[in-house]
Design a protein around this motif. Structure first.
Motif, PDB file in Angstrom:
ATOM      1  N   VAL A   1     -23.613  -9.674 -16.105  1.00 32.88           N
ATOM      2  CA  VAL A   1     -23.910 -10.726 -15.129  1.00 32.88           C
ATOM      3  C   VAL A   1     -23.145 -10.496 -13.826  1.00 32.88           C
ATOM      4  O   VAL A   1     -21.923 -10.374 -13.811  1.00 32.88           O
ATOM      5  CB  VAL A   1     -23.590 -12.113 -15.719  1.00 32.88           C
ATOM      6  CG1 VAL A   1     -23.716 -13.201 -14.657  1.00 32.88           C
ATOM      7  CG2 VAL A   1     -24.524 -12.406 -16.889  1.00 32.88           C
ATOM      8  N   LYS A   2     -23.913 -10.435 -12.720  1.00 31.43           N
ATOM      9  CA  LYS A   2     -23.314 -10.203 -11.397  1.00 31.43           C
ATOM     10  C   LYS A   2     -23.527 -11.384 -10.469  1.00 31.43           C
ATOM     11  O   LYS A   2     -23.173 -11.334  -9.297  1.00 31.43           O
ATOM     12  CB  LYS A   2     -23.934  -8.953 -10.780  1.00 31.43           C
ATOM     13  CG  LYS A   2     -23.437  -7.675 -11.404  1.00 31.43           C
ATOM     14  CD  LYS A   2     -22.648  -6.853 -10.419  1.00 31.43           C
ATOM     15  CE  LYS A   2     -22.394  -5.477 -10.962  1.00 31.43           C
ATOM     16  NZ  LYS A   2     -21.907  -4.566  -9.964  1.00 31.43           N
ATOM     17  N   GLY A   3     -24.200 -12.423 -10.971  1.00 28.51           N
ATOM     18  CA  GLY A   3     -24.387 -13.636 -10.174  1.00 28.51           C
ATOM     19  C   GLY A   3     -24.497 -14.779 -11.161  1.00 28.51           C
ATOM     20  O   GLY A   3     -25.224 -14.657 -12.138  1.00 28.51           O
ATOM     21  N   LEU A   4     -23.744 -15.864 -10.938  1.00 33.64           N
ATOM     22  CA  LEU A   4     -23.709 -16.940 -11.936  1.00 33.64           C
ATOM     23  C   LEU A   4     -23.617 -18.288 -11.254  1.00 33.64           C
ATOM     24  O   LEU A   4     -22.793 -18.495 -10.360  1.00 33.64           O
ATOM     25  CB  LEU A   4     -22.480 -16.732 -12.848  1.00 33.64           C
ATOM     26  CG  LEU A   4     -22.159 -17.847 -13.853  1.00 33.64           C
ATOM     27  CD1 LEU A   4     -23.264 -17.978 -14.890  1.00 33.64           C
ATOM     28  CD2 LEU A   4     -20.827 -17.556 -14.552  1.00 33.64           C
ATOM     29  N   SER A   5     -24.485 -19.224 -11.670  1.00 33.45           N
ATOM     30  CA  SER A   5     -24.342 -20.603 -11.226  1.00 33.45           C
ATOM     31  C   SER A   5     -24.827 -21.495 -12.359  1.00 33.45           C
ATOM     32  O   SER A   5     -25.698 -21.099 -13.133  1.00 33.45           O
ATOM     33  CB  SER A   5     -25.155 -20.852  -9.955  1.00 33.45           C
ATOM     34  OG  SER A   5     -26.511 -20.542 -10.190  1.00 33.45           O
TER      35      SER A   5
ATOM     36  N   ALA B   1     -27.361 -22.247 -17.240  1.00 30.68           N
ATOM     37  CA  ALA B   1     -26.698 -21.183 -16.482  1.00 30.68           C
ATOM     38  C   ALA B   1     -27.760 -20.230 -15.957  1.00 30.68           C
ATOM     39  O   ALA B   1     -28.594 -19.723 -16.713  1.00 30.68           O
ATOM     40  CB  ALA B   1     -25.724 -20.432 -17.374  1.00 30.68           C
ATOM     41  N   ARG B   2     -27.741 -20.030 -14.651  1.00 33.37           N
ATOM     42  CA  ARG B   2     -28.636 -19.046 -14.034  1.00 33.37           C
ATOM     43  C   ARG B   2     -27.813 -17.783 -13.831  1.00 33.37           C
ATOM     44  O   ARG B   2     -26.782 -17.792 -13.143  1.00 33.37           O
ATOM     45  CB  ARG B   2     -29.141 -19.612 -12.706  1.00 33.37           C
ATOM     46  CG  ARG B   2     -30.082 -18.691 -11.944  1.00 33.37           C
ATOM     47  CD  ARG B   2     -30.313 -19.237 -10.544  1.00 33.37           C
ATOM     48  NE  ARG B   2     -30.738 -18.176  -9.654  1.00 33.37           N
ATOM     49  CZ  ARG B   2     -32.022 -17.898  -9.390  1.00 33.37           C
ATOM     50  NH1 ARG B   2     -32.966 -18.623  -9.928  1.00 33.37           N
ATOM     51  NH2 ARG B   2     -32.352 -16.909  -8.582  1.00 33.37           N
ATOM     52  N   CYS B   3     -28.243 -16.714 -14.474  1.00 30.27           N
ATOM     53  CA  CYS B   3     -27.479 -15.460 -14.440  1.00 30.27           C
ATOM     54  C   CYS B   3     -28.320 -14.381 -13.794  1.00 30.27           C
ATOM     55  O   CYS B   3     -29.511 -14.262 -14.080  1.00 30.27           O
ATOM     56  CB  CYS B   3     -27.150 -15.014 -15.859  1.00 30.27           C
ATOM     57  SG  CYS B   3     -26.282 -16.249 -16.825  1.00 30.27           S
ATOM     58  N   GLU B   4     -27.703 -13.594 -12.946  1.00 34.42           N
ATOM     59  CA  GLU B   4     -28.419 -12.494 -12.318  1.00 34.42           C
ATOM     60  C   GLU B   4     -27.768 -11.182 -12.695  1.00 34.42           C
ATOM     61  O   GLU B   4     -26.547 -11.078 -12.751  1.00 34.42           O
ATOM     62  CB  GLU B   4     -28.384 -12.643 -10.791  1.00 34.42           C
ATOM     63  CG  GLU B   4     -29.153 -13.852 -10.307  1.00 34.42           C
ATOM     64  CD  GLU B   4     -29.187 -13.949  -8.786  1.00 34.42           C
ATOM     65  OE1 GLU B   4     -29.727 -14.944  -8.299  1.00 34.42           O
ATOM     66  OE2 GLU B   4     -28.664 -13.032  -8.111  1.00 34.42           O
TER      67      GLU B   4
END
Ligand SMILES: Cc1cc2nc3c(=O)[nH]c(=O)nc-3n(C[C@H](O)[C@H](O)[C@H](O)COP(=O)(O)OP(=O)(O)OC[C@H]3O[C@@H](n4cnc5c(N)ncnc54)[C@H](O)[C@@H]3O)c2cc1C
Ligand SMILES: Nc1ncnc2c1ncn2[C@@H]1O[C@H](COP(=O)(O)O)[C@@H](O)[C@H]1O
Lengths: 253, 319
Positions: A146-150, A156-159
């Motif tokens: 995961v390199k982007g997390l909100s 949880a939105r993970c990128e």
């Protein structure tokens, strides 16, 4: 949100690697050596602290020797509230045993966690598995790399980054999130942070050992590069020689 | 028999997975593959060219894009059913993730990033990368079936001449809805026309020596050569470039035809990400920088003067 974060004490990677005489460990006796966390885990700690900022707590779990308390105090200085040390005698724990011990400590803890944050891989063992195994033990979903997390509304939105694209995953909490270096920029400890860290609670438990099924026999260093680059020239005048090399290797028609 | 997990992206075969197929062929003549998703069928047949006899394709209407837990479940199920001597995948982010899931499900050990594998009865021997390949570990893996990933670029892909397509056998994996909870729901960015760092044939990479304002000529050179810009961790930590451009142990691992390292000292963690470059050129003010023992060619000089001259020379050579 209550967040658990799993961290591991590792030697600072040296400029020049040397092994102990019995070839089972990295030689840490050199004067410049110290101890640290892997960069992914520094980001895991930062992610955990950010998630708990709206109200909640962060608990750091670490399986290792008693000296691992030093790393737990370090992360307390940047906002972790309490620590649990799963104390070992320094013998080798493989990914399966480590994950089983961490999962049972997380389950046994009085806190109900909404998320467990780990690194995708540890810098020293590079096992790529402890987080995934914890997720299966807890019956929770996991997103790795995961390199982007909100987090919003319990989701949880993970990128993750693949080439020039970002893949998006969405999971409902509770979940395990395995992050990579770059997901955030970890904060530095402040002096008051360090002082507060000394008084934060740190529990010690004894995990149940299991024989390693990936059993380290010995370590070796890969063959060293002994060659030296062919110098094409100095300064701007070297440009034509570089162009000649580019043509020779076919990157320039 | 060796079972290899082969990845694909919306039907496009993951070429890196062929390295694991090659490693499997070094262990046994009977190599079968497992792929996941109905859109894998075309790629599944193509694996015959690389020595795979049969590809098992997990098909479930709920699998519409990559879903790591469901994929791990399908691989675990096939592994239980076929009892192969080993289950392999390439040590890519997805390969390692899928095998971690599969091994957690069957509760067997998993050895990631292996550079050598010897199978044994109940105990196999592997050599694997630790510390991003700075240290090699010899390990015994105690398991009836070895689950292991192959380190990137440790095994060379070798097509089998004159072989036909692989037999494709579809199967329905037993999946719970929870297995599908983790899946790609969207893709953002991309399509910007830029060349992706991981796949670029040329990478022009800058370190501290380039300086905050010095990346312009690196971008120009990368564009002229159809390549991508990379950088060191010092550069991303300082916020000069986005983290997506970081090359190294904790960044992207690249294996281009040409890697140009500008103002980069050559720390082990950086080298871990670029040591598979076919040719490396270092541009550095310090003739004794560590990078010089990894580079094939070097220019000694200030990036601020060498890079603009190089851009001009390449542009002239192209016109
Ligand atoms: C666990 C861990 C993981 C890490 N992961 C990574 C990683 O993934 N990637 C990574 O890159 N680093 C990583 N690092 C950091 C790594 O150890 C180094 O600190 C980093 O790579 C150094 O970056 P650099 O070469 O740009 O800077 P420096 O080491 O400071 O080198 C700068 C170089 O520029 C040269 N120079 C100076 N001025 C000029 C000029 N005007 N023109 C030309 N040359 C000049 C100097 O001679 C020197 O060689 C990691 C560290 C740890 C502990
Ligand atoms: N001994 C340990 N103590 C706490 N966390 C750990 C330990 N080992 C691994 N982890 C966590 O699991 C992640 C993946 O580790 P690994 O599977 O070894 O690559 C690490 O980044 C840590 O977050």
């Amino acid at each position: 949100m209550n967040v658990a974060v799993c961290i591991k004490r590792i030697p600072l990677s040296p400029g020049r690697w040397t092994l102990t005489a019995d070839e089972t460990a990295i030689d840490t006796s050199g004067s410049a050596m110290g101890w640290t966390l892997s960069p992914h885990e520094e980001c895991a700690v930062e992610a955990a602290v950010q998630l708990a900022e709206g109200g909640g707590s962060v608990t750091a779990f670490s399986l290792g020797t008693p000296e691992s308390a030093e790393q737990i105090r370090e992360v307390m200085a940047v906002g972790v509230d309490r620590g649990v040390l799963l104390e070992t005698d320094g013998s080798d724990w493989d990914g399966q045993a480590t994950a089983a011990a961490l999962a049972s400590a997380i389950t046994a803890d009085d806190t109900d966690f909404d998320a467990v944050i780990v690194g995708t891989e540890s810098a020293d063992a590079s096992g790529y598995q402890v987080g995934v195994r914890i997720a299966h033990a807890l019956g929770w979903p996991i997103v790795t790399n995961v390199k982007g997390l909100s987090v919003e509304g319990g989701v949880a939105r993970c990128e993750r980054v693949v080439g020039s694209e970002r893949e998006v995953y969405e999971v409902s909490l509770p979940a395990v999130i395995a992050v990579k270096d770059g997901v955030n920029i970890p904060r530095y400890p402040s002096v008051p942070g360090r002082i507060k860290a000394r008084k934060k609670p740190l529990d010690t438990v004894t995990p149940e050992a299991r024989p390693a099924r990936v059993e380290k026999v010995k370590l070796a260093l890969p063959p060293q590069e002994t060659s030296s680059a062919q110098v094409l020239g100095t300064g701007a005048d070297a440009a034509p020689q570089v162009v000649a090399v580019l043509k020779e290797i076919g990157v320039l028609a | 028999m060796i079972l290899v997990y082969v990845d694909h992206d919306r039907g496009v075969l993951d070429e890196l997975s062929l390295q694991a197929v090659a490693a499997a062929r070094g262990l046994d003549t009977d190599v079968q593959a497992v792929m996941v998703g109905a859109d894998a069928v075309t790629a599944a047949a193509r694996l015959g060219e690389f020595g795979v006899t049969t590809t098992h394709v997990a098909v479930d209407p709920r699998i519409t894009d990559y879903a790591p837990m469901a994929t791990g479940r399908a691989v675990a199920q096939m592994a239980r059913q076929m009892s192969p001597a080993a289950v392999l995948a390439v040590g890519s982010p997805r390969g390692n993730e899928v095998l971690a899931h599969a091994s957690a499900i069957v509760d067997e050990p998993f050895a990631a990033d292996c550079t050598a594998i010897t199978l044994g009865d109940g105990v196999s021997h592997v050599t694997r990368n630790r510390w991003a390949g700075n240290v090699l570990e010899d390990a015994r893996v105690h398991a009836p079936m070895l689950i292991a990933s192959t380190a990137l670029h440790a095994f060379a892909v070798d097509p089998v001449t004159g072989s036909g397509p692989a037999a494709v056998v579809e199967f329905a994996p037993e999946l719970a809805d929870a297995d599908l909870a983790v899946r790609i729901v969207d893709r953002v960015g991309g399509g910007g026309g830029g060349v992706s760092l991981a796949e670029a044939k040329v990478v022009v990479s800058g370190g501290r020596g380039v300086g905050e304002g010095g990346f312009g000529p690196l971008e120009e050179l990368a564009a002229l050569l159809g390549g991508a810009v990379g950088c060191s961790r010092v550069v991303t930590s300082a916020g000069w470039r986005p983290h997506a451009e970081q090359v190294g142990q904790t960044g992207t691992k690249v294996a281009p035809d040409l890697y140009i390292a500008v103002g980069i000292s050559g720390a082990t963690q950086h080298i871990a990400g670029c040591k598979n470059a076919k040719t490396m050129i270092a541009i550095n003010t310090d003739p004794d920088a560590t990078i010089m023992s990894f580079a094939d060619y070097a220019v000694i000089g200030d990036a601020a003067t060498v890079m603009p001259a190089l851009v001009d020379a390449v542009r002239a050579a192209k016109s």
